[in-house]
Write an enzyme that holds these catalytic residues in place. Structure first.
Site, PDB file in Angstrom:
ATOM      1  N   ASP A   1     -12.418  -2.499   5.549  1.00  0.00           N
ATOM      2  CA  ASP A   1     -13.636  -2.068   4.834  1.00  0.00           C
ATOM      3  C   ASP A   1     -14.673  -3.193   4.870  1.00  0.00           C
ATOM      4  O   ASP A   1     -15.860  -2.958   5.094  1.00  0.00           O
ATOM      5  CB  ASP A   1     -13.336  -1.720   3.368  1.00  0.00           C
ATOM      6  CG  ASP A   1     -13.016  -0.235   3.171  1.00  0.00           C
ATOM      7  OD1 ASP A   1     -12.435   0.360   4.096  1.00  0.00           O
ATOM      8  OD2 ASP A   1     -13.339   0.319   2.106  1.00  0.00           O
TER       9      ASP A   1
ATOM     10  N   LYS B   1      -0.097 -13.864   4.166  1.00  0.00           N
ATOM     11  CA  LYS B   1      -0.157 -14.792   3.038  1.00  0.00           C
ATOM     12  C   LYS B   1       1.228 -15.409   2.847  1.00  0.00           C
ATOM     13  O   LYS B   1       1.800 -15.395   1.742  1.00  0.00           O
ATOM     14  CB  LYS B   1      -0.641 -14.022   1.781  1.00  0.00           C
ATOM     15  CG  LYS B   1      -1.046 -14.886   0.611  1.00  0.00           C
ATOM     16  CD  LYS B   1      -2.314 -15.692   0.840  1.00  0.00           C
ATOM     17  CE  LYS B   1      -2.578 -16.591  -0.371  1.00  0.00           C
ATOM     18  NZ  LYS B   1      -3.632 -17.586  -0.100  1.00  0.00           N
TER      19      LYS B   1
ATOM     20  N   TYR C   1       0.812  -1.214   0.000  1.00  0.00           N
ATOM     21  CA  TYR C   1       0.000   0.000   0.000  1.00  0.00           C
ATOM     22  C   TYR C   1       0.849   1.269   0.000  1.00  0.00           C
ATOM     23  O   TYR C   1       0.353   2.357  -0.203  1.00  0.00           O
ATOM     24  CB  TYR C   1      -0.907  -0.012   1.230  1.00  0.00           C
ATOM     25  CG  TYR C   1      -2.124   0.859   1.111  1.00  0.00           C
ATOM     26  CD1 TYR C   1      -3.326   0.343   0.633  1.00  0.00           C
ATOM     27  CD2 TYR C   1      -2.088   2.204   1.477  1.00  0.00           C
ATOM     28  CE1 TYR C   1      -4.446   1.131   0.534  1.00  0.00           C
ATOM     29  CE2 TYR C   1      -3.212   3.000   1.376  1.00  0.00           C
ATOM     30  CZ  TYR C   1      -4.390   2.453   0.909  1.00  0.00           C
ATOM     31  OH  TYR C   1      -5.498   3.238   0.819  1.00  0.00           O
TER      32      TYR C   1
ATOM     33  N   ASP D   1      -6.816 -14.766   2.949  1.00  0.00           N
ATOM     34  CA  ASP D   1      -8.049 -15.162   2.240  1.00  0.00           C
ATOM     35  C   ASP D   1      -8.981 -15.925   3.179  1.00  0.00           C
ATOM     36  O   ASP D   1     -10.197 -15.708   3.190  1.00  0.00           O
ATOM     37  CB  ASP D   1      -7.729 -15.967   0.970  1.00  0.00           C
ATOM     38  CG  ASP D   1      -6.630 -17.002   1.155  1.00  0.00           C
ATOM     39  OD1 ASP D   1      -6.001 -17.023   2.226  1.00  0.00           O
ATOM     40  OD2 ASP D   1      -6.403 -17.793   0.218  1.00  0.00           O
TER      41      ASP D   1
ATOM     42  N   ASP E   1      -6.270  -2.700   4.911  1.00  0.00           N
ATOM     43  CA  ASP E   1      -7.194  -1.792   4.224  1.00  0.00           C
ATOM     44  C   ASP E   1      -8.435  -2.559   3.766  1.00  0.00           C
ATOM     45  O   ASP E   1      -9.574  -2.145   4.003  1.00  0.00           O
ATOM     46  CB  ASP E   1      -6.462  -1.182   3.018  1.00  0.00           C
ATOM     47  CG  ASP E   1      -7.313  -0.159   2.295  1.00  0.00           C
ATOM     48  OD1 ASP E   1      -7.925   0.673   2.977  1.00  0.00           O
ATOM     49  OD2 ASP E   1      -7.366  -0.209   1.049  1.00  0.00           O
TER      50      ASP E   1
HETATM   51 MG    MG Z   1      -9.706   2.030   2.475  1.00  0.00          MG
END
Ligand code: MG
Ligand code: NAI
Length: 343
Positions: A239, A178, A122, A211, A235
């Site tokens: 959400d 991961k 990110y 996942d 992130d």
């Molecule tokens: Mg976001």
């Protein structure tokens, strides 16, 4: 004593919800000195930069920063990422909590996502190469994203996650990664997590692939107490988790470092509803509560949070995302009234 706060409204609904946040702060019995600073799309159109040096300076000189939301500018690094990096707010705390009176997927959730905030995918560390043939025509384009994960950043975010677990009286910390595919980068992340865990023998630990974590968030989210994860995964998972408990209009966050704190709703500038004053300010007001806690004003942090909870539970005043017809400032004023009732 004046408490100096950097106020960065941004654009879109960032302006609406920041106005609401400031109104609540001005209504309580503390003295704030708000220093306004620019960032975002409108700032770029005016100044040619999405975050002027002056804004970073103001944020660095304040006790804390209140950030609304910004609209992304094509080709420009996100100003909130720049700000998080400049202030070295290495942890993004995103509490996920069910509220009474809110029609949501789960009514019994209370966990915290701790997202690493300074590195990983990110951080926007990317480059692009054009692949040319012998006659110099472009035959392909190669875009590369650098996923940097350091032991230092992974250990400090894990430590903070365990400290938060103690503070919140939580039983366990889960590491989401991961490492089966991203063996090197998430190898370091996972290894650092378990190294730090040794210092916290009273807290249960486990780790899931990201996942699988996404699936468990849908099938058994009650299991989670604290989730610690890298930047992009955090992130996405936060959400998704906000969606479990009533949506982005209710999801607050705090960016914390050793010297600075930036508090902002999880949501963006919501161009689809911006300008109508119908954005839900609760995510911002809960972020304001987190800011007050960070400023060691626990009494007021609790009042603001409880007032938000009570207003949601009563359900008399609410914005359209929650099925109501009220405006942003109607909700803020109701919260202000409720704070007065509580005092
Ligand atoms: Mg976001
Ligand atoms: P968004 O969070 O702005 O909106 C997603 C959906 O949720 C929209 O339907 C919106 O109306 C709704 N929503 C969000 N906050 C709400 C609120 N307080 N009350 C009621 N409804 C709300 O995400 P989106 O649409 O993906 O991005 C819009 C812009 O915001 C983009 O330019 C994006 O890059 C930027 N962005 C900025 C962030 C920040 O400033 N920290 C974070 C996320 C996105």
């Amino acid at each position: 004593m004046m408490i100096k706060i950097a106020r960065i409204d941004g654009d879109g609904i960032g302006k609406e919800v920041t106005e609401a946040g400031v109104a609540v702060l001005e209504s309580i019995d503390l003295n704030f000195d708000f220093i306004e600073a620019e960032a975002g799309r409108e700032c770029f159109e005016k100044n040619g930069t999405t975050i002027p040096e002056e804004t970073i300076k103001i944020a660095k000189n304040a006790k804390a920063t209140l950030f609304g939301a910004i609209t992304s500018t094509p080709g420009q690094k996100s100003p909130i990422i720049t700000l998080r990096q400049e202030l070295d707010t290495y942890a993004n705390l995103r509490p996920i909590k069910s509220f009474k009176g809110i029609n949501c997927l789960f009514d019994d959730l209370d966990f915290l996502i701790v997202r690493e905030n300074t590195e990983g995918l990110y951080s926007g560390n990317e480059s692009i190469e054009e692949i040319k043939s012998e006659d110099n025509s472009i035959i392909d384009k190669k875009a590369i994203a650098h996923r940097v994960i350091t032991k230092k950043a992974s250990e400090r975010i894990s430590k903070l996650a365990f400290e938060e677990a103690i503070k919140l009286n939580k039983e366990s910390v889960t590491c989401a990664h991961k490492a089966n595919v991203l063996k090197k980068t998430d190898g370091v992340f996972k290894e650092s997590f378990y190294k730090v865990a040794k210092d916290y023998p009273n807290i249960k630990t486990n780790d899931y692939y990201v996942d699988a974590t996404a699936m468990y968030l849908l099938t058994k989210p009650q299991e989670f107490d604290v989730i610690v994860t890298s930047n992009l995964f955090g992130d996405i998972l936060s959400d998704a988790s906000a969606g479990l408990v009533g949506g982005l209009g209710l999801a607050p966050s705090g960016n914390i470092g050793d010297e600075h704190g930036i508090f902002e709703p999880v949501h963006g500038s919501a161009p689809d509803i911006a300008g109508n004053n119908i954005s839900n300010p609760i995510a911002m007001l809960l972020s304001v509560s987190m800011m007050l806690e960070y400023l060691n004003e626990d009494y007021w942090a609790d009042k603001v949070r409880t007032a938000c909870e009570n207003v949601l539970e009563k359900g008399k005043v609410k914005t359209p995302d929650l099925g109501g017809n009220d405006k942003t400032m109607d909700v803020a004023n109701e919260v202000i009234k409720e704070i007065k009732n509580l005092c």
